[in-house]
Motif scaffolding. Structure first.
Motif, PDB file in Angstrom:
ATOM      1  N   TYR A 387       0.797  -1.227   0.000  1.00 56.08           N
ATOM      2  CA  TYR A 387       0.000   0.000   0.000  1.00 56.08           C
ATOM      3  C   TYR A 387       0.831   1.280   0.000  1.00 56.08           C
ATOM      4  CZ  TYR A 387      -4.018  -3.003   0.913  1.00 56.08           C
ATOM      5  OH  TYR A 387      -4.999  -3.950   0.819  1.00 56.08           O
ATOM      6  N   ASN A 388       2.144   1.136   0.119  1.00 54.46           N
ATOM      7  CA  ASN A 388       3.067   2.272   0.066  1.00 54.46           C
ATOM      8  C   ASN A 388       2.704   3.371   1.072  1.00 54.46           C
ATOM      9  OD1 ASN A 388       5.494   3.169  -1.442  1.00 54.46           O
ATOM     10  ND2 ASN A 388       4.244   4.981  -1.788  1.00 54.46           N
ATOM     11  N   ARG A 389       2.485   2.965   2.296  1.00 56.50           N
ATOM     12  CA  ARG A 389       2.212   3.912   3.379  1.00 56.50           C
ATOM     13  C   ARG A 389       2.638   3.282   4.696  1.00 56.50           C
ATOM     14  NH1 ARG A 389      -3.258   5.345   1.652  1.00 56.50           N
ATOM     15  NH2 ARG A 389      -2.219   4.869  -0.303  1.00 56.50           N
ATOM     16  N   PRO A 390       2.819   4.087   5.757  1.00 52.48           N
ATOM     17  CA  PRO A 390       3.210   3.514   7.047  1.00 52.48           C
ATOM     18  C   PRO A 390       2.149   2.530   7.542  1.00 52.48           C
ATOM     19  CG  PRO A 390       3.383   5.917   7.061  1.00 52.48           C
ATOM     20  CD  PRO A 390       2.663   5.556   5.816  1.00 52.48           C
ATOM     21  N   VAL A 391       2.623   1.445   8.167  1.00 49.85           N
ATOM     22  CA  VAL A 391       1.713   0.390   8.633  1.00 49.85           C
ATOM     23  C   VAL A 391       2.108  -0.030  10.038  1.00 49.85           C
ATOM     24  CG1 VAL A 391       0.870  -1.958   8.249  1.00 49.85           C
ATOM     25  CG2 VAL A 391       1.342  -0.481   6.288  1.00 49.85           C
ATOM     26  N   ILE A 392       1.119  -0.124  10.913  1.00 50.34           N
ATOM     27  CA  ILE A 392       1.306  -0.719  12.235  1.00 50.34           C
ATOM     28  C   ILE A 392       0.364  -1.908  12.334  1.00 50.34           C
ATOM     29  CG2 ILE A 392       1.090  -0.406  14.735  1.00 50.34           C
ATOM     30  CD1 ILE A 392       1.660   2.582  14.290  1.00 50.34           C
ATOM     31  N   VAL A 393       0.902  -3.071  12.638  1.00 49.97           N
ATOM     32  CA  VAL A 393       0.091  -4.278  12.806  1.00 49.97           C
ATOM     33  C   VAL A 393       0.085  -4.653  14.280  1.00 49.97           C
ATOM     34  CG1 VAL A 393      -0.158  -6.724  12.230  1.00 49.97           C
ATOM     35  CG2 VAL A 393       0.537  -5.096  10.464  1.00 49.97           C
ATOM     36  N   LEU A 394      -1.119  -4.865  14.830  1.00 51.91           N
ATOM     37  CA  LEU A 394      -1.302  -5.215  16.230  1.00 51.91           C
ATOM     38  C   LEU A 394      -1.910  -6.607  16.337  1.00 51.91           C
ATOM     39  CD1 LEU A 394      -3.016  -1.854  17.191  1.00 51.91           C
ATOM     40  CD2 LEU A 394      -0.758  -2.538  18.007  1.00 51.91           C
ATOM     41  N   THR A 395      -1.577  -7.299  17.408  1.00 49.39           N
ATOM     42  CA  THR A 395      -2.197  -8.596  17.663  1.00 49.39           C
ATOM     43  C   THR A 395      -2.437  -8.759  19.161  1.00 49.39           C
ATOM     44  OG1 THR A 395      -2.070 -10.964  17.147  1.00 49.39           O
ATOM     45  CG2 THR A 395      -0.061  -9.923  17.966  1.00 49.39           C
ATOM     46  N   ASN A 396      -3.373  -9.660  19.499  1.00 50.27           N
ATOM     47  CA  ASN A 396      -3.712  -9.894  20.895  1.00 50.27           C
ATOM     48  C   ASN A 396      -2.610 -10.635  21.634  1.00 50.27           C
ATOM     49  OD1 ASN A 396      -6.631 -10.059  19.361  1.00 50.27           O
ATOM     50  ND2 ASN A 396      -6.777  -9.118  21.378  1.00 50.27           N
ATOM     51  N   GLY A 449      -5.627   9.699  15.728  1.00 52.21           N
ATOM     52  CA  GLY A 449      -4.548  10.640  16.003  1.00 52.21           C
ATOM     53  C   GLY A 449      -3.465  10.607  14.944  1.00 52.21           C
ATOM     54  N   LEU A 450      -3.024   9.406  14.570  1.00 52.91           N
ATOM     55  CA  LEU A 450      -1.956   9.274  13.578  1.00 52.91           C
ATOM     56  C   LEU A 450      -2.394   9.801  12.221  1.00 52.91           C
ATOM     57  CD1 LEU A 450      -0.540   5.742  14.479  1.00 52.91           C
ATOM     58  CD2 LEU A 450       0.552   7.950  14.882  1.00 52.91           C
ATOM     59  N   ASN A 451      -3.638   9.541  11.840  1.00 48.51           N
ATOM     60  CA  ASN A 451      -4.100  10.006  10.536  1.00 48.51           C
ATOM     61  C   ASN A 451      -4.425  11.495  10.536  1.00 48.51           C
ATOM     62  OD1 ASN A 451      -4.444   7.767   8.381  1.00 48.51           O
ATOM     63  ND2 ASN A 451      -5.011   6.783  10.301  1.00 48.51           N
ATOM     64  N   GLY A 452      -4.819  12.005  11.692  1.00 48.19           N
ATOM     65  CA  GLY A 452      -5.084  13.440  11.771  1.00 48.19           C
ATOM     66  C   GLY A 452      -3.820  14.278  11.714  1.00 48.19           C
ATOM     67  N   GLU A 453      -2.696  13.685  12.138  1.00 45.86           N
ATOM     68  CA  GLU A 453      -1.424  14.418  12.208  1.00 45.86           C
ATOM     69  C   GLU A 453      -0.343  13.786  11.329  1.00 45.86           C
ATOM     70  OE1 GLU A 453      -0.995  17.135  14.013  1.00 45.86           O
ATOM     71  OE2 GLU A 453      -2.932  17.129  15.031  1.00 45.86           O
ATOM     72  N   SER A 454      -0.740  13.091  10.277  1.00 48.84           N
ATOM     73  CA  SER A 454       0.258  12.326   9.514  1.00 48.84           C
ATOM     74  C   SER A 454       1.238  13.214   8.752  1.00 48.84           C
ATOM     75  CB  SER A 454      -0.428  11.373   8.528  1.00 48.84           C
ATOM     76  OG  SER A 454      -0.879  12.067   7.379  1.00 48.84           O
ATOM     77  N   GLY A 455       0.746  14.340   8.217  1.00 48.64           N
ATOM     78  CA  GLY A 455       1.623  15.207   7.420  1.00 48.64           C
ATOM     79  C   GLY A 455       1.930  14.645   6.050  1.00 48.64           C
ATOM     80  N   LEU A 456       1.344  13.502   5.700  1.00 45.25           N
ATOM     81  CA  LEU A 456       1.595  12.875   4.402  1.00 45.25           C
ATOM     82  C   LEU A 456       0.681  13.472   3.339  1.00 45.25           C
ATOM     83  CD1 LEU A 456       1.929   9.176   5.588  1.00 45.25           C
ATOM     84  CD2 LEU A 456       3.748  10.522   4.532  1.00 45.25           C
ATOM     85  N   ARG A 457       1.262  13.802   2.198  1.00 46.24           N
ATOM     86  CA  ARG A 457       0.490  14.298   1.072  1.00 46.24           C
ATOM     87  C   ARG A 457       0.112  13.129   0.154  1.00 46.24           C
ATOM     88  NH1 ARG A 457       5.103  17.887  -1.186  1.00 46.24           N
ATOM     89  NH2 ARG A 457       6.061  15.875  -0.737  1.00 46.24           N
ATOM     90  N   GLU A 458      -0.844  13.361  -0.714  1.00 47.98           N
ATOM     91  CA  GLU A 458      -1.288  12.295  -1.617  1.00 47.98           C
ATOM     92  C   GLU A 458      -0.130  11.779  -2.464  1.00 47.98           C
ATOM     93  OE1 GLU A 458      -4.661  11.546  -5.065  1.00 47.98           O
ATOM     94  OE2 GLU A 458      -4.887  13.224  -3.668  1.00 47.98           O
ATOM     95  N   GLU A 459       0.728  12.705  -2.909  1.00 40.85           N
ATOM     96  CA  GLU A 459       1.847  12.288  -3.760  1.00 40.85           C
ATOM     97  C   GLU A 459       2.876  11.450  -2.995  1.00 40.85           C
ATOM     98  OE1 GLU A 459       2.442  16.865  -3.230  1.00 40.85           O
ATOM     99  OE2 GLU A 459       0.769  15.436  -3.321  1.00 40.85           O
ATOM    100  N   ASP A 460       2.908  11.578  -1.654  1.00 40.00           N
ATOM    101  CA  ASP A 460       3.830  10.769  -0.850  1.00 40.00           C
ATOM    102  C   ASP A 460       3.434   9.299  -0.856  1.00 40.00           C
ATOM    103  OD1 ASP A 460       5.330  12.989  -0.086  1.00 40.00           O
ATOM    104  OD2 ASP A 460       4.084  13.370   1.678  1.00 40.00           O
ATOM    105  N   LEU A 461       2.171   9.022  -1.172  1.00 43.71           N
ATOM    106  CA  LEU A 461       1.648   7.658  -1.102  1.00 43.71           C
ATOM    107  C   LEU A 461       1.678   6.951  -2.457  1.00 43.71           C
ATOM    108  CD1 LEU A 461      -1.407   8.395   1.220  1.00 43.71           C
ATOM    109  CD2 LEU A 461       0.931   7.796   1.852  1.00 43.71           C
ATOM    110  N   VAL A 462       2.187   7.654  -3.474  1.00 44.48           N
ATOM    111  CA  VAL A 462       2.328   7.034  -4.797  1.00 44.48           C
ATOM    112  C   VAL A 462       3.726   6.423  -4.897  1.00 44.48           C
ATOM    113  CG1 VAL A 462       2.359   7.435  -7.295  1.00 44.48           C
ATOM    114  CG2 VAL A 462       0.736   8.678  -5.840  1.00 44.48           C
ATOM    115  N   PRO A 463       3.829   5.124  -5.205  1.00 48.00           N
ATOM    116  CA  PRO A 463       5.155   4.502  -5.308  1.00 48.00           C
ATOM    117  C   PRO A 463       6.004   5.192  -6.375  1.00 48.00           C
ATOM    118  CG  PRO A 463       3.421   2.834  -5.348  1.00 48.00           C
ATOM    119  CD  PRO A 463       2.748   4.163  -5.468  1.00 48.00           C
ATOM    120  N   THR A 464       7.255   5.449  -6.024  1.00 48.80           N
ATOM    121  CA  THR A 464       8.181   6.091  -6.955  1.00 48.80           C
ATOM    122  C   THR A 464       9.254   5.098  -7.391  1.00 48.80           C
ATOM    123  OG1 THR A 464       7.835   8.260  -5.935  1.00 48.80           O
ATOM    124  CG2 THR A 464       9.833   7.975  -7.251  1.00 48.80           C
TER     125      THR A 464
END
Length: 593
Positions: A387-396, A449-464
């Protein structure tokens, strides 16, 4: 799967074109002008830097005493050895921590130290030094604890150790925890007797990108120098510093390039029993940075993920060939099991993202209920690639949730998650990765919180896709391809070059692989000479793309080796293929249009 999965339609291709006098550089250093261009693209500009890049020498390693508190650490360890006090090294359960434990144990034993290694168990203990370990150390009469690849965030635990009269030397490479007061960062160093971490704000060490095992190796070097052994005596630990550097995904630049380039040479000539048997068990003829990153490192890591890291340390410690063979085989099987569990987890994570429409988030926070906590970091890394974006995976886990994050270059995951530390129980990491534990009730708050303050622009999420040079396929003779080897080892911070070319005609297509999941192509461009190319991406997606563009009839012609209209632009890397004693140049296609 939605189109937000990585695809050729959404990639941004950029041709890198940085100016330099390539002819002069090529003549001065006796290299192909293309190699000169590739170095320029990596910002290696000055002659002294080019020389260091082409011929990385161990003599250029930085003085370990440049690390803040190194002199203190040496005196403390030296005193403990002289007084014959018991020393405990406490490391991490990953490959970096395992190599750290090996370096500290054997490096100090050669000086006559009484030293043991304690590696936390992932499920029972969690990451890093803890109260149980400190209590055990006190019960055993330990007078000095050296942390390796952990400790920088263990302020309270270190205070507990000191309350038992145990001295503590921290060696670590992780970020120093901090709080924000009046818009200023206030860093919180643990009150250890010495804190050796290049990430300290007051540390003058020239390069802070080294891994935990290298910091530990620097401590051994410094002690050897102080006690008259000479730093060269510590070179026997170079292979383990190199393995840890690659396995912990450090940038292969500056000092790390020296360590890994020379370390690979040492590994391929090693007489170390455990290392040699692990190499043999995996059928490796030549160890490269790739085989460390995808074979040896994961094998060592698998013990700490699914059982106990003591298994891997035992392999490195053993002097018995039969025992080494048995342990290497066990680690290989564990790694295979880890791969299968990981693949299932990745599919679960993608399903959660799609079903809950999380793909619209710029930071993905994914909770998986039935995934082994040891592989959430690997899953996060693979989902990040999709998905070319930061990912946090949580488990029980028993007392809440445990998770791991992986980031993209534009997003400092340590800094961003640290802003919401109040929602977490434990947290640590660096700009590209983090680990945390939390209550399930706080998941939605953290996501918002993370998505409200991500600072990522749409172009940052396009794979280069960065292309180093547009090169006609015919340029790559065997000599030119062999000349590219001077750029190795490849890895993070020194990626394998990407070449591009237009108007590539597809003469033939053929499925290959156990499940027909890959493609072999016969191609040509300006020259009518036919070349072989391989595509190890998703073959079905490749075929579907060109079927939509040119029609089923043209694709069927290509599969029948008939003249067709298919033409494409590709990115690729050349390699030498040897078959039945005959060598030829073939091309590995990475992207296509």
């Amino acid at each position: 799967m939605r189109k937000l999965e990585r695809s050729n339609f959404m990639e941004k291709w950029i041709l890198v074109n940085r100016r330099a006098d390539l002819k002069r550089i090529a003549e001065t250093f006796h290299i192909d002008p293309l190699v000169a261009k590739l170095m320029r693209n990596r910002d290696i500009i000055e002659d002294r830097d080019i020389q260091a890049y082409l011929y990385p020498s161990l003599k250029e390693l930085y003085d370990p005493f440049l690390l803040k508190d190194m002199k203190k650490a040496v005196e403390i360890v030296k005193t403990a050895i002289e007084k014959k006090q018991k020393i405990m090294a406490v490391t991490d359960f990953d490959c970096d921590g395992i190599c750290t434990g090996y370096i500290l144990k054997h490096g100090l034993e050669k000086l006559g130290a009484d030293v043991c290694v304690e590696i936390p168990e992932r499920i029972r203990d969690g990451y890093g030094i803890n109260s149980r370990i400190v209590q055990d150390a006190a019960d055993q009469g330990v007078k000095l604890i050296i942390t390796g690849d952990n400790g920088i965030a263990a302020k309270e635990i270190i205070e507990e150790a000191k309350s038992y009269g145990i001295k503590v030397v921290v060696t670590d490479h992780h970020e120093v925890p901090y709080t924000v007061e009046k818009n200023k960062r206030v860093y919180q160093l643990p009150d250890a007797d010495a804190v050796v971490d290049p990430k300290r704000q007051d540390c003058p060490y020239p390069y802070d990108g080294i891994c935990g095992a290298v910091v530990a190796w620097k401590l051994i070097q410094a002690i050897y120098m102080n006690m008259g052994f000479g730093m060269e005596k510590a070179e026997e630990f170079l292979p383990f510093a190199a393995i840890a550097t690659v396995a912990d995904v450090m940038d292969l630049r500056d000092e790390n390039r020296i360590i890994v380039k020379n370390g690979l040479s040492a590994i391929n000539q090693t007489n170390h029993i455990g290392l040699r048997e692990l190499i043999r068990a995996n059928g490796l003829e030549q160890v490269t940075s790739y085989s460390i990153g995808f074979v040896l490192g994961p094998c060592l890591n698998s013990s700490g993920r699914l059982k106990t890291a003591d298994l891997a340390l035992k392999l490195l410690d053993t002097q018995n060939v039969d025992e080494a063979k048995e342990l290497a085989a066990q680690l290989k099987l564990l790694n295979q099991e880890r791969k299968e569990l990981t693949e299932k987890g990745i599919q679960q994570a993608k399903a959660v993202i799609e079903e809950n429409k999380l793909y619209n988030d710029s930071v993905l926070l994914v909770k998986l209920s039935e995934v082994h906590e040891s592989i959430v970091g690997i899953i996060a890394g693979r989902v990040k690639e999709t998905y070319n974006r930061p990912v946090i995976v949580l488990t029980n886990v028993k007392d809440g949730l445990k998770g791991s994050g992986r980031s993209v270059e534009q997003y400092d995951i340590f800094e961003k998650v640290n802003q919401f530390k109040g929602l977490l129980k434990r947290f640590g990491g660096h700009p590209m990765a983090c680990g945390l534990s939390m209550e399930e009730a706080n998941v939605d708050k953290l996501r918002e919180g993370l998505n409200g303050e991500s600072g990522l622009r749409e172009e940052d999420l396009v794979p280069t896709v960065r292309i180093d040079a547009q090169v006609d396929l015919s340029y790559f003779t065997e000599d030119v391809v062999c000349g590219l080897e001077v750029l190795e080892p490849f890895g993070k911070g020194n990626t394998k070059p990407v070449f591009g070319e237009k108007q590539i005609k597809v003469m033939r297509l053929r499925y290959i692989g156990q499940n027909n999941q890959y493609l072999r192509l016969t191609i040509c461009n300006k020259s009518p000479v036919e070349r072989t190319a391989l595509f190890f991406g998703e073959a079905e997606q490749f075929v579907a793309y060109f079927t939509e563009k040119y029609g089923r009839q043209e694709v069927d012609k290509a599969f029948r080796n008939q003249k067709n209209k298919i033409e494409m632009t590709i990115t690729y890397y050349p390699q030498i293929n040897v078959y039945n004693g005959v060598s030829s140049v073939q091309f590995i296609i990475s992207h296509y249009r």
